[in-house]
Design a protein around this motif. Structure first.
Motif, short mmCIF file in Angstrom:
data_model
loop_
_atom_site.label_atom_id
_atom_site.label_comp_id
_atom_site.label_asym_id
_atom_site.label_seq_id
_atom_site.Cartn_x
_atom_site.Cartn_y
_atom_site.Cartn_z
N CYS A 121 0.86 -1.20 0.00
CA CYS A 121 0.00 0.00 0.00
C CYS A 121 0.89 1.24 0.00
O CYS A 121 1.00 1.94 1.01
N THR A 125 -5.19 7.67 -2.12
CA THR A 125 -5.80 8.77 -2.84
C THR A 125 -7.23 8.97 -2.35
O THR A 125 -7.93 8.00 -2.09
N VAL A 131 -14.16 9.17 -3.20
CA VAL A 131 -13.59 7.95 -3.79
C VAL A 131 -12.21 7.74 -3.18
O VAL A 131 -11.34 8.60 -3.26
N LYS A 132 -12.05 6.57 -2.57
CA LYS A 132 -10.79 6.22 -1.92
C LYS A 132 -10.12 5.12 -2.72
O LYS A 132 -10.76 4.16 -3.11
N SER A 133 -8.82 5.27 -2.94
CA SER A 133 -8.09 4.22 -3.63
C SER A 133 -6.65 4.16 -3.08
O SER A 133 -6.21 5.07 -2.41
N SER A 135 -2.54 2.41 -4.03
CA SER A 135 -1.69 2.01 -5.15
C SER A 135 -1.90 0.55 -5.53
O SER A 135 -1.80 0.19 -6.69
N SER A 136 -2.18 -0.29 -4.55
CA SER A 136 -2.48 -1.69 -4.83
C SER A 136 -3.19 -2.29 -3.63
O SER A 136 -3.00 -1.83 -2.50
N ASP A 138 -6.39 -3.77 -1.16
CA ASP A 138 -7.49 -3.17 -0.44
C ASP A 138 -6.96 -2.59 0.85
O ASP A 138 -6.98 -3.23 1.90
N TRP A 140 -7.73 0.57 2.22
CA TRP A 140 -8.61 1.45 2.98
C TRP A 140 -9.45 0.57 3.85
O TRP A 140 -10.12 0.72 4.67
#
Length: 140
Positions: A121, A125, A131-133, A135-136, A138, A140
């Motif tokens: 992680c 963002t 919207v939560k994201s 880099s790779s 899950d 959040w």
């Protein structure tokens, strides 16, 4: 008469000591990476908390000035135009891309911090739409 051929030895042999050292080394080699992964995972909360805090501050600016990037909004100046905010423990730096009606916040690990080695992680963002994201994975 004393029997001199019988003697009691106290202590450890060199082989016994080396076996114990080898076992401790193997356990340490297994445990340390797992421990560091756990530390990195718990430190991710700092990035999420700071992103949510900056997002709330930007929402207050939007309410007051009808724009996220208004010159009177102090947080907008702190995170736009290449500027970044550091989190409380200097583990992440927060940057943002702002327009009048949108924003995208990014938390990236500071180089040299323990989080720099977080490959699962690496960055987080958050947008104005919630919207939560990451880099790779899950994260959040």
């Amino acid at each position: 008469m004393k029997n001199s051929s019988l003697s009691i030895n106290y202590g450890f042999t060199l082989i016994e000591v080396l076996v114990v050292v080898a076992i401790i080394g193997i356990l340490g080699a297994i445990a340390y990476p797992s421990y560091m992964d756990s530390v990195r995972k718990s430190n991710r909360a700092e990035a999420k908390t700071e992103l949510n805090d900056v997002a709330q501050r930007l929402q207050r600016c939007f309410t007051a000035f009808s724009a996220y990037d208004d010159a009177n909004c102090s947080v907008a100046g702190e995170i736009s135009s290449g500027n970044t905010l550091s989190t409380e423990n200097d583990l992440y730096s927060i940057s943002g891309v702002l327009t009048a009606t949108t924003y995208t916040l990014t938390a990236a690990p500071q180089s040299g911090s323990v989080q720099a080695g977080d490959s699962s992680c690496a960055s987080f963002t958050l947008t104005q739409a919630g919207v939560k994201s990451a880099s790779s994975g899950d994260c959040w």
